[in-house]
Design a protein around this motif. Structure first.
Motif, PDB file in Angstrom:
ATOM      1  N   MET A 267       0.847  -1.198   0.000  1.00 48.95           N
ATOM      2  CA  MET A 267       0.000   0.000   0.000  1.00 48.95           C
ATOM      3  C   MET A 267       0.879   1.243   0.000  1.00 48.95           C
ATOM      4  N   SER A 268       0.601   2.181  -0.917  1.00 50.79           N
ATOM      5  CA  SER A 268       1.400   3.391  -1.009  1.00 50.79           C
ATOM      6  C   SER A 268       1.232   4.250   0.228  1.00 50.79           C
ATOM      7  N   ASN A 269       2.336   4.890   0.671  1.00 52.71           N
ATOM      8  CA  ASN A 269       2.258   5.835   1.777  1.00 52.71           C
ATOM      9  C   ASN A 269       1.629   7.150   1.326  1.00 52.71           C
ATOM     10  N   LEU A 270       1.581   7.380   0.005  1.00 54.01           N
ATOM     11  CA  LEU A 270       1.016   8.606  -0.536  1.00 54.01           C
ATOM     12  C   LEU A 270      -0.470   8.411  -0.768  1.00 54.01           C
ATOM     13  N   ARG A 271      -1.179   8.244   0.316  1.00 53.73           N
ATOM     14  CA  ARG A 271      -2.615   7.975   0.276  1.00 53.73           C
ATOM     15  C   ARG A 271      -3.288   8.893   1.274  1.00 53.73           C
ATOM     16  N   PHE A 272      -4.251   9.682   0.786  1.00 57.13           N
ATOM     17  CA  PHE A 272      -4.842  10.717   1.617  1.00 57.13           C
ATOM     18  C   PHE A 272      -6.360  10.697   1.511  1.00 57.13           C
ATOM     19  N   TYR A 273      -7.005  11.200   2.551  1.00 61.82           N
ATOM     20  CA  TYR A 273      -8.459  11.299   2.578  1.00 61.82           C
ATOM     21  C   TYR A 273      -8.908  12.584   1.899  1.00 61.82           C
ATOM     22  N   SER A 274      -9.981  12.482   1.124  1.00 62.18           N
ATOM     23  CA  SER A 274     -10.607  13.648   0.513  1.00 62.18           C
ATOM     24  C   SER A 274     -11.971  13.873   1.163  1.00 62.18           C
ATOM     25  N   PRO A 275     -12.214  15.024   1.734  1.00 60.54           N
ATOM     26  CA  PRO A 275     -13.519  15.278   2.361  1.00 60.54           C
ATOM     27  C   PRO A 275     -14.631  15.529   1.362  1.00 60.54           C
ATOM     28  N   VAL A 276     -14.295  15.645   0.078  1.00 62.73           N
ATOM     29  CA  VAL A 276     -15.312  15.846  -0.955  1.00 62.73           C
ATOM     30  C   VAL A 276     -15.370  14.605  -1.838  1.00 62.73           C
ATOM     31  N   PRO A 277     -16.528  14.291  -2.420  1.00 64.50           N
ATOM     32  CA  PRO A 277     -16.639  13.124  -3.303  1.00 64.50           C
ATOM     33  C   PRO A 277     -15.693  13.245  -4.496  1.00 64.50           C
ATOM     34  N   LEU A 278     -15.249  12.097  -4.985  1.00 63.12           N
ATOM     35  CA  LEU A 278     -14.314  12.050  -6.097  1.00 63.12           C
ATOM     36  C   LEU A 278     -14.965  11.389  -7.302  1.00 63.12           C
ATOM     37  N   ALA A 279     -14.536  11.788  -8.488  1.00 57.56           N
ATOM     38  CA  ALA A 279     -15.053  11.198  -9.723  1.00 57.56           C
ATOM     39  C   ALA A 279     -13.970  11.231 -10.782  1.00 57.56           C
ATOM     40  N   ILE A 280     -13.893  10.179 -11.572  1.00 58.18           N
ATOM     41  CA  ILE A 280     -12.886  10.091 -12.632  1.00 58.18           C
ATOM     42  C   ILE A 280     -13.081  11.245 -13.622  1.00 58.18           C
ATOM     43  N   GLY A 281     -11.972  11.903 -13.965  1.00 58.73           N
ATOM     44  CA  GLY A 281     -12.014  13.018 -14.898  1.00 58.73           C
ATOM     45  C   GLY A 281     -12.107  14.377 -14.240  1.00 58.73           C
ATOM     46  N   ASN A 282     -12.436  14.409 -12.947  1.00 62.98           N
ATOM     47  CA  ASN A 282     -12.552  15.676 -12.240  1.00 62.98           C
ATOM     48  C   ASN A 282     -11.206  16.127 -11.683  1.00 62.98           C
ATOM     49  N   THR A 283     -11.120  17.422 -11.448  1.00 65.17           N
ATOM     50  CA  THR A 283      -9.983  18.001 -10.747  1.00 65.17           C
ATOM     51  C   THR A 283     -10.456  18.462  -9.380  1.00 65.17           C
ATOM     52  N   THR A 284      -9.688  18.157  -8.360  1.00 68.11           N
ATOM     53  CA  THR A 284     -10.094  18.510  -7.000  1.00 68.11           C
ATOM     54  C   THR A 284      -8.901  19.000  -6.210  1.00 68.11           C
ATOM     55  N   ALA A 285      -9.170  19.819  -5.206  1.00 66.91           N
ATOM     56  CA  ALA A 285      -8.115  20.314  -4.335  1.00 66.91           C
ATOM     57  C   ALA A 285      -7.844  19.316  -3.222  1.00 66.91           C
ATOM     58  N   LEU A 286      -6.577  19.156  -2.876  1.00 68.49           N
ATOM     59  CA  LEU A 286      -6.240  18.357  -1.714  1.00 68.49           C
ATOM     60  C   LEU A 286      -6.672  19.094  -0.458  1.00 68.49           C
ATOM     61  N   SER A 287      -7.000  18.336   0.576  1.00 66.10           N
ATOM     62  CA  SER A 287      -7.290  18.963   1.860  1.00 66.10           C
ATOM     63  C   SER A 287      -6.034  19.681   2.359  1.00 66.10           C
ATOM     64  N   GLU A 288      -6.212  20.569   3.308  1.00 63.95           N
ATOM     65  CA  GLU A 288      -5.077  21.334   3.831  1.00 63.95           C
ATOM     66  C   GLU A 288      -3.996  20.411   4.392  1.00 63.95           C
ATOM     67  N   ASN A 289      -4.407  19.404   5.159  1.00 63.65           N
ATOM     68  CA  ASN A 289      -3.434  18.482   5.737  1.00 63.65           C
ATOM     69  C   ASN A 289      -2.735  17.652   4.668  1.00 63.65           C
ATOM     70  N   ALA A 290      -3.508  17.155   3.689  1.00 62.78           N
ATOM     71  CA  ALA A 290      -2.918  16.347   2.620  1.00 62.78           C
ATOM     72  C   ALA A 290      -1.954  17.168   1.788  1.00 62.78           C
ATOM     73  N   ALA A 291      -2.316  18.404   1.478  1.00 62.86           N
ATOM     74  CA  ALA A 291      -1.440  19.258   0.677  1.00 62.86           C
ATOM     75  C   ALA A 291      -0.142  19.538   1.417  1.00 62.86           C
ATOM     76  N   ALA A 292      -0.236  19.813   2.721  1.00 65.11           N
ATOM     77  CA  ALA A 292       0.965  20.091   3.499  1.00 65.11           C
ATOM     78  C   ALA A 292       1.902  18.899   3.526  1.00 65.11           C
ATOM     79  N   HIS A 293       1.333  17.704   3.707  1.00 67.98           N
ATOM     80  CA  HIS A 293       2.174  16.501   3.761  1.00 67.98           C
ATOM     81  C   HIS A 293       2.761  16.181   2.394  1.00 67.98           C
ATOM     82  N   ALA A 294       1.942  16.271   1.357  1.00 67.14           N
ATOM     83  CA  ALA A 294       2.404  15.907   0.020  1.00 67.14           C
ATOM     84  C   ALA A 294       3.467  16.863  -0.497  1.00 67.14           C
ATOM     85  N   ILE A 295       3.277  18.162  -0.251  1.00 67.73           N
ATOM     86  CA  ILE A 295       4.172  19.153  -0.840  1.00 67.73           C
ATOM     87  C   ILE A 295       5.361  19.467   0.065  1.00 67.73           C
TER      88      ILE A 295
END
Length: 244
Positions: A1-29
């Protein structure tokens, strides 16, 4: 399982663009130093992992494009609802973290007669938000794609007035319990696991739970701490009846 796995508080759909949560963005970047074009996995609690690519990174936000999704099938066959007497300090965080890793489906913090920590109003809301964050982090780590809900604190009396227990397996951990888990029949419905705080449940609470079909179970000859009891009981049930 990848360590680069984060929760999204908004629903996800293939083809959409979405913002990472504040915590996910901080960790990823800031921590992982990801750049545009790098990949990561998001989940939103619907049972799927979504494979994503970073498309835009700003000072305060990061965006990903959702490319595909994969069904996650690692949920426990047991439907365990944890009724946990609120403990103090890091004990409650530990209990919630490990319970989620072990597969519980819901967590009900209980304000009991012997709870050291008493919560109400804004303080209770902030603590529940924190506990839900602990559950989210445990899902990120363990690979679960369904998010257990941490409910607002209630008393045992209030919980019993809101939930049906007659058709469930209802387990009360009690150091003077009459049975062991292995003596119980494998459940087919909900399992309600009731555990007291540091000082245990009061005599009145034990009597009340017993009147609502809870069975007193002992986990062995040694008295366990509240956070140890939760982990031990859930792991034992997974071994006896679940997917361990």
């Amino acid at each position: 399982m990848s360590n680069l796995r984060f929760y999204s508080p908004v629903p996800l759909a293939i083809g959409n663009t979405t913002a990472l949560s504040e915590n996910a963005a901080a960790h990823a970047i800031r921590v992982m130093r990801l750049k545009a074009g790098d990949t990561l996995v998001l989940f939103s609690g619907d049972g799927f992992d979504y494979q994503c690519v970073l498309t835009d990174i700003g000072k305060k936000a990061a965006y990903v494009a959702v490319q595909s999704r994969t069904a996650v099938s690692n949920e426990s066959p047991l439907n365990i609802r944890l009724l946990q007497g609120i403990s103090s300090g890091d004990r409650m965080d530990y209990t919630i973290q490990k319970a989620v890793e072990l597969g519980v489906t819901e967590i009900f913090p209980l304000t009991t007669d012997r709870s050291v920590t008493k919560l109400s109003g804004d303080r209770a809301e902030k603590r529940v938000e924190h506990w839900q964050g602990v559950a989210i982090a445990a899902c990120e780590q363990s690979g679960r794609a369904l998010l257990p809900l941490v409910h607002a604190p209630v008393t045992l009396t209030q919980w019993l007035g809101q939930h049906e227990t007659q058709a469930s397996l209802n387990i009360l951990l009690n150091p003077v319990g009459a049975k062991r888990l292995a003596q119980l029949e494998q459940p087919s419905g909900h399992i309600h696991l009731l555990i007291g705080p540091e000082g245990g449940l009061s005599g009145n609470e034990i009597t009340l739970a017993t009147q609502h079909h809870f069975q007193s179970i002992v986990l062995g000859p040694r008295i366990l701490r509240t956070e140890t009891a939760a982990v031990t009981a859930i792991a034992s049930m997974q071994t006896l009846w679940g997917d361990f």
